[in-house]
Write an enzyme that holds these catalytic residues in place. Structure first.
Site, PDB file in Angstrom:
ATOM      1  NE  ARG A  45      -2.290   0.468   3.435  1.00 33.29           N
ATOM      2  CZ  ARG A  45      -2.775   0.321   4.654  1.00 33.29           C
ATOM      3  NH1 ARG A  45      -4.036   0.103   4.830  1.00 33.29           N
ATOM      4  NH2 ARG A  45      -1.991   0.383   5.709  1.00 33.29           N
ATOM      5  CE  LYS A 105      -4.539 -10.010  15.623  1.00 32.79           C
ATOM      6  NZ  LYS A 105      -3.397  -9.515  16.291  1.00 32.79           N
ATOM      7  CD  GLU A 129       1.064 -22.295  15.219  1.00 35.71           C
ATOM      8  OE1 GLU A 129       0.929 -23.496  15.014  1.00 35.71           O
ATOM      9  OE2 GLU A 129       0.698 -21.747  16.287  1.00 35.71           O
ATOM     10  N   GLY A 134       1.331 -15.142  18.241  1.00 36.89           N
ATOM     11  CA  GLY A 134       2.463 -14.806  17.364  1.00 36.89           C
ATOM     12  C   GLY A 134       3.307 -16.007  16.987  1.00 36.89           C
ATOM     13  CB  ILE A 136       3.784 -19.428  21.006  1.00 37.45           C
ATOM     14  CG1 ILE A 136       4.455 -18.301  21.803  1.00 37.45           C
ATOM     15  CG2 ILE A 136       3.725 -20.716  21.818  1.00 37.45           C
ATOM     16  CD1 ILE A 136       3.696 -17.926  23.082  1.00 37.45           C
ATOM     17  CG  ASP A 201      -5.464  -9.210  19.764  1.00 37.18           C
ATOM     18  OD1 ASP A 201      -5.400  -9.385  18.537  1.00 37.18           O
ATOM     19  OD2 ASP A 201      -4.601  -9.630  20.555  1.00 37.18           O
ATOM     20  CE  LYS A 205      -3.675 -12.490  19.257  1.00 38.31           C
ATOM     21  NZ  LYS A 205      -2.884 -11.476  19.971  1.00 38.31           N
ATOM     22  N   GLY A 302       5.411  -8.978  16.891  1.00 34.89           N
ATOM     23  CA  GLY A 302       6.699  -8.511  16.372  1.00 34.89           C
ATOM     24  C   GLY A 302       6.983  -9.127  15.012  1.00 34.89           C
TER      25      GLY A 302
HETATM   26  N1  HSE Z   1      -1.852  -6.529  19.401  1.00 31.63           N
HETATM   27  C1  HSE Z   1      -1.420  -7.875  19.558  1.00 31.63           C
HETATM   28  C2  HSE Z   1      -0.708  -7.997  20.892  1.00 31.63           C
HETATM   29  C3  HSE Z   1      -0.508  -8.250  18.423  1.00 31.63           C
HETATM   30  O1  HSE Z   1      -0.445  -6.971  21.534  1.00 31.63           O
HETATM   31  O2  HSE Z   1      -0.448  -9.099  21.331  1.00 31.63           O
HETATM   32  C4  HSE Z   1      -0.339  -9.718  18.223  1.00 31.63           C
HETATM   33  O3  HSE Z   1      -1.531 -10.359  17.860  1.00 31.63           O
END
Ligand code: HSE
Length: 436
Positions: A45, A105, A129, A134, A136, A201, A205, A302
């Site tokens: 973008r 997610k 995954e 992240g 793991i 978030d 998950k 990250g």
């Molecule tokens: N915003 C999420 C966190 C990023 O802080 O864990 C990873 O999904």
């Protein structure tokens, strides 16, 4: 054999991390996958993002649909994030017969059932995954490594930003907003940080973890969710005094033919390993009947940690390109016709222990009133802490830990406390889990 061509949607933090890892470790990745893997086409973008990335052999398009429709591309890696246009692009990629790897997610939690059904029809894989915790490998661990177990419960710190905020509040007595701004600068926070702070978030998950642990459909709408913005520095300090840490936990548990799916601040005993998971780190405890408890710990966000999971998924897809679709590991761990619809319990019926903080008038008889309400409702008190009034103050904080009780009962107790003229303002309530 020709290398497998990847179409990368998004060259932001995770996209550029994925490109870097694929290029840096190309030889070893090819030895594992059985074929070379190259990014042949990417959508971008903002071109300023390309600085420092080796993109000279990569076709770049601004419109991600051109990547999805590229006949040379066999695998689409979706790293745009958010529900739209990611959903439309992933469905189009599946329709075009391409395998999909995603770190998204929200997309899997909200649209996964539809996406997996479409993938099933077309015989393609959708790997995700990186969507949970992240880098793991928690999806693979539950779906494959624990396939022989009956999973009883899992509890995780799956949002690094929220954990960073709670850790900094405890260790450095910092203000909430100040810590959040730092998490945003570090690139951990979601585009809308309310997703981190309000538990959205983590709920995305948890939806995914609950499905693969119990073989139930993805049902984000049934996750109970509470954020961390109501947790004060005083709560963090009182929890400490009582031997607990406050963590923002995502919990999935089977209880008598039902499942619990909930995200909320939780006091956990400081001796539990999960209590020592600090900063932006993530961790998930899984309690399985044969293996017992296991803890999965690592970087939950990250560029390169997330890329680690994305690349592992790409390798998985490449390994199975020549395999029989029927023999692949099912998307949601259980064979699609074996998914069962266990009811998700309403939060009022869930049983936990509680931390309560009341602001009480500093006069005789108040403790007796409070204890009477608890006694009448058959709620046992585990510990009480009464703080000194501050200079010139006429009220005192009263902190209680209860034994396990059904949430309805505690709601009733809180309503009765708040109706007393000796109790000022709202009662703070945080659930307590011993994770034993
Ligand atoms: N915003 C999420 C966190 C990023 O802080 O864990 C990873 O999904």
């Amino acid at each position: 054999m020709n290398p497998v061509k990847i179409g990368l949607l998004g060259l932001g933090t995770v996209g550029s991390g994925t490109l870097t890892v694929l290029q840096r470790n190309a030889d070893e990745i090819a030895r594992r996958a059985g074929r070379g893997i190259v990014v042949s086409h990417a959508s971008v973008r903002t071109r300023s993002r390309l600085e420092g990335l080796a993109t000279q052999d990569i076709r770049l398009s601004e419109d991600p649909r051109i990547v999805v429709d590229d006949p040379d591309v066999e695998v689409i890696v979706e790293l745009i994030g958010g529900q739209q246009p990611a959903f439309e692009l992933v469905m189009r990629a599946i329709e075009n017969g391409k395998h999909v790897v995603t770190a998204n997610k929200a997309l899997i939690a909200l649209n996964g059932n539809e996406i997996f059904a479409a993938a099933q029809r077309k015989g393609v894989m959708v790997a995700f995954e990186a969507a949970v915790a992240g880098g793991i490998p928690i999806i693979k661990s539950i779906r494959e490594g624990l396939a022989g177990n009956h999973i009883r419960w899992l509890a995780g710190i799956v949002n690094g930003t929220g954990n960073f905020i709670l850790t900094e509040m405890r260790d450095h007595d910092r203000e909430f907003a100040d810590v959040l701004a730092e998490a945003q600068r570090l690139g951990y926070a979601e585009a809308d940080p309310a997703f981190d702070v309000d538990g959205i978030d983590a709920a995305h998950k948890l939806t995914i973890l609950g499905s693969i642990a119990f073989g139930i459909p993805l049902q984000y709408d049934h996750v109970y969710m509470e954020g961390i913005s109501g947790v004060t520095r005083d709560d963090v300090a009182y929890a400490d005094e009582l031997g607990y840490r406050i963590k923002h936990l995502a919990i999935a548990r089977r209880t008598n033919g039902n499942v619990e799916l909930r995200v909320h601040p939780t006091l956990i005993p400081e001796r539990r390993l999960l209590a020592s998971v600090d900063g932006v780190m993530n961790a998930v405890v899984v309690h399985a009947d044969a293996l017992g408890p296991t803890l999965y710990y690592g970087a939950g966000a990250g560029a390169e940690p997330t890329a680690s999971a994305v690349v592992a998924d790409i390798v998985d897809v490449v390994r199975t390109l020549t395999g029989d679709p029927e023999n692949r590991v099912p998307h949601l761990a259980f064979k699609p016709d074996q998914i069962t619809d266990l009811p998700v319990m309403p939060v009022e019926d869930i049983e936990t222990a509680y931390y309560l903080r009341l602001q009480a008038a500093d006069r005789p008889g108040v403790m007796a009133q409070v204890s009477r309400i608890m006694g009448d409702l058959d709620i046992s008190i585990e510990a009480i802490l009464q703080k000194e009034p501050g200079p010139g103050e006429t009220t005192v904080p009263l902190i209680m830990l209860t034994r396990r009780v059904v949430e309805k009962q505690i709601n009733e107790a809180i309503a009765q406390f708040e109706a007393l003229d000796s109790i000022i303002g709202k009662v703070q309530r945080i659930r307590v889990e011993t994770l034993g």
